[in-house]
Write an enzyme that holds these catalytic residues in place. Structure first.
Site, mmCIF file in Angstrom:
data_model
loop_
_atom_site.group_PDB
_atom_site.id
_atom_site.type_symbol
_atom_site.label_atom_id
_atom_site.label_comp_id
_atom_site.label_asym_id
_atom_site.label_seq_id
_atom_site.Cartn_x
_atom_site.Cartn_y
_atom_site.Cartn_z
ATOM 1 N N THR A 89 0.851 -1.187 0.000
ATOM 2 C CA THR A 89 0.000 0.000 0.000
ATOM 3 C C THR A 89 0.889 1.240 0.000
ATOM 4 O O THR A 89 2.017 1.192 0.469
ATOM 5 C CB THR A 89 -0.856 -0.043 1.288
ATOM 6 O OG1 THR A 89 -1.760 -1.130 1.186
ATOM 7 C CG2 THR A 89 -1.622 1.243 1.527
ATOM 8 N N GLY B 154 -1.253 -2.252 6.591
ATOM 9 C CA GLY B 154 -1.361 -3.421 7.461
ATOM 10 C C GLY B 154 -2.729 -4.054 7.331
ATOM 11 O O GLY B 154 -3.455 -3.788 6.369
ATOM 12 N N ARG C 72 -14.579 -6.649 -1.004
ATOM 13 C CA ARG C 72 -13.996 -6.332 0.308
ATOM 14 C C ARG C 72 -13.352 -4.934 0.274
ATOM 15 O O ARG C 72 -12.658 -4.580 -0.664
ATOM 16 C CB ARG C 72 -12.944 -7.383 0.664
ATOM 17 C CG ARG C 72 -12.181 -7.110 1.980
ATOM 18 C CD ARG C 72 -10.874 -6.388 1.752
ATOM 19 N NE ARG C 72 -10.096 -6.248 2.988
ATOM 20 C CZ ARG C 72 -9.017 -5.476 3.109
ATOM 21 N NH1 ARG C 72 -8.583 -4.797 2.080
ATOM 22 N NH2 ARG C 72 -8.375 -5.394 4.255
ATOM 23 N N GLY D 294 -10.966 -2.323 2.632
ATOM 24 C CA GLY D 294 -10.092 -2.282 3.807
ATOM 25 C C GLY D 294 -10.096 -0.920 4.475
ATOM 26 O O GLY D 294 -11.031 -0.121 4.323
ATOM 27 N N GLY E 287 -6.123 -4.353 7.293
ATOM 28 C CA GLY E 287 -7.126 -3.303 7.306
ATOM 29 C C GLY E 287 -8.313 -3.545 8.209
ATOM 30 O O GLY E 287 -8.853 -2.608 8.802
HETATM 31 N N1 ASP Z 1 -4.260 -1.849 4.689
HETATM 32 C C1 ASP Z 1 -4.456 -2.443 3.413
HETATM 33 C C2 ASP Z 1 -5.815 -3.093 3.400
HETATM 34 O O1 ASP Z 1 -6.163 -3.745 4.361
HETATM 35 C C3 ASP Z 1 -3.431 -3.456 3.030
HETATM 36 C C4 ASP Z 1 -1.992 -3.112 3.345
HETATM 37 O O2 ASP Z 1 -1.687 -2.008 3.717
HETATM 38 O O3 ASP Z 1 -1.127 -3.984 3.206
HETATM 39 O O4 ASP Z 1 -6.487 -3.004 2.407
#
Ligand code: ASP
Length: 324
Positions: free
Chosen positions: A189, A240, A217, A219, A242
């Protein structure tokens, strides 16, 4: 570059007038009331050093270098955040825009959000399938509609009608195969936070979600207060798991702990990330944050690090993965 215009053009404009138009259609203030300015960018968490490649880190260096030059020339934090994220979306090197992961049905759905601290204005998009730059679409939501969040194919059509760039053939645009367990580089991200020379803050985040997500979905990245947050004191962006960032309203929790309790921003971030996301939830997560006072904060848990880069009015450009 500021909204598609070269730095030199912006500098000339800044010299010719104190407050004038710097955008394609927006009136942007040229900021010069303080020296302090900061850009902090992330390219997502990583759980393996082998999955970080030089191209990703080099692009972060380029983005930070350009963003700092723009801020020094008087660019608004919001412009710089959008430009930084759009470049990363276009690169195909990160899990955002062109490089976004496919969902389990084999297509891409992207999420993004944007917040301007001193006005409290926000814009967000989720589950977009045909947009080249979700972060620019989030800006259209913020500035050209009376709403704050558009989702799915219907929302996407409205935003295309308002000028968001449409991909005629999404399947051939997006980098086709991204697997989290491949031997190749893992993407991440992207996000950016900036403080401009007016003393204004902005934050933005853009993602394709994570590998293995279900169709539809959404996040944390498009959720204000979960991933992106800015007010007149702080600007934050996350990467991270989400689901947990939404459940814990991570970035607004960090900001409010610091604001109302007087807890140092780093300590507030470490509590929420290490204790809540890490120890209790046992998932991955990291944030980047800056304050109006010049603090630069990174915090992460259950990760090797977060790809990041930053620069301020003094010193060089720092890039790395390491968390304090
Ligand atoms: N936070 C993002 C999500 O959950 C994914 C990520 O940052 O790795 O969509």
């Amino acid at each position: 570059m500021i909204r598609g215009k070269s730095l030199s053009a912006v500098t000339v404009i800044a010299l010719l007038c104190g407050v004038c138009a710097v955008g394609d259609s927006q009136e942007s203030e040229v900021c010069d009331s303080q020296d302090r300015h900061i850009i902090l960018v992330h390219g997502g968490i990583t759980t393996s050093m082998e999955r970080v490649n030089d191209a990703q880190m080099n692009l972060i260096r380029t983005v930070v270098t350009e963003a700092r030059a723009d801020l020094a020339a008087g660019a608004a934090a919001l412009d710089v955040v959008v430009d930084a994220i759009a470049v990363m979306e276009d690169s195909g090197l990160y899990d955002a825009g062109k490089g976004s992961y496919l969902n389990t049905a084999g297509y891409t759905e992207t999420d993004a959000s944007l917040m301007e601290g001193h006005t409290g204005k926000t814009g967000a998009v989720a589950a977009m399938q045909r947009l080249k730059n979700p972060i620019k679409a989030a800006r259209i939501v913020m500035e050209d509609t009376r709403h704050v969040f558009f989702a799915g194919p219907t929302g996407e059509e409205v935003l295309i009608g308002l000028g968001a760039e449409k991909l005629d053939d999404p399947a051939s645009y997006f980098v086709p195969i991204r697997t989290a367990d491949s031997t190749g580089s893992e993407t991440g991200t992207v996000g950016a936070v900036a403080l401009d020379r007016c003393g204004h803050l902005a934050a933005g985040t853009s993602t394709g979600g994570y590998f293995g997500k279900m169709p539809g979905r959404v996040g944390d990245s498009p959720i204000i207060g979960a991933s992106t947050f800015a007010n007149d004191r702080y600007a934050l962006s996350s990467s991270g798991r989400g689901e947990n960032f939404i459940q814990r309203s991570v970035t607004i929790d960090i900001a409010m702990r610091s604001m109302y309790r007087g807890t140092a921003l780093q300590d507030a971030a470490d509590y929420v990330i290490h204790r809540l996301i890490g120890d209790i939830d046992q998932v991955t997560g990291a944030i980047i944050a800056i304050s109006k006072d010049g603090e630069i904060v990174l915090s992460g848990t259950n990760v090797i690090g977060i790809r990041h880069g930053y620069a301020s009015e003094s010193g060089g450009v720092t890039i790395g993965l390491e968390l304090p």
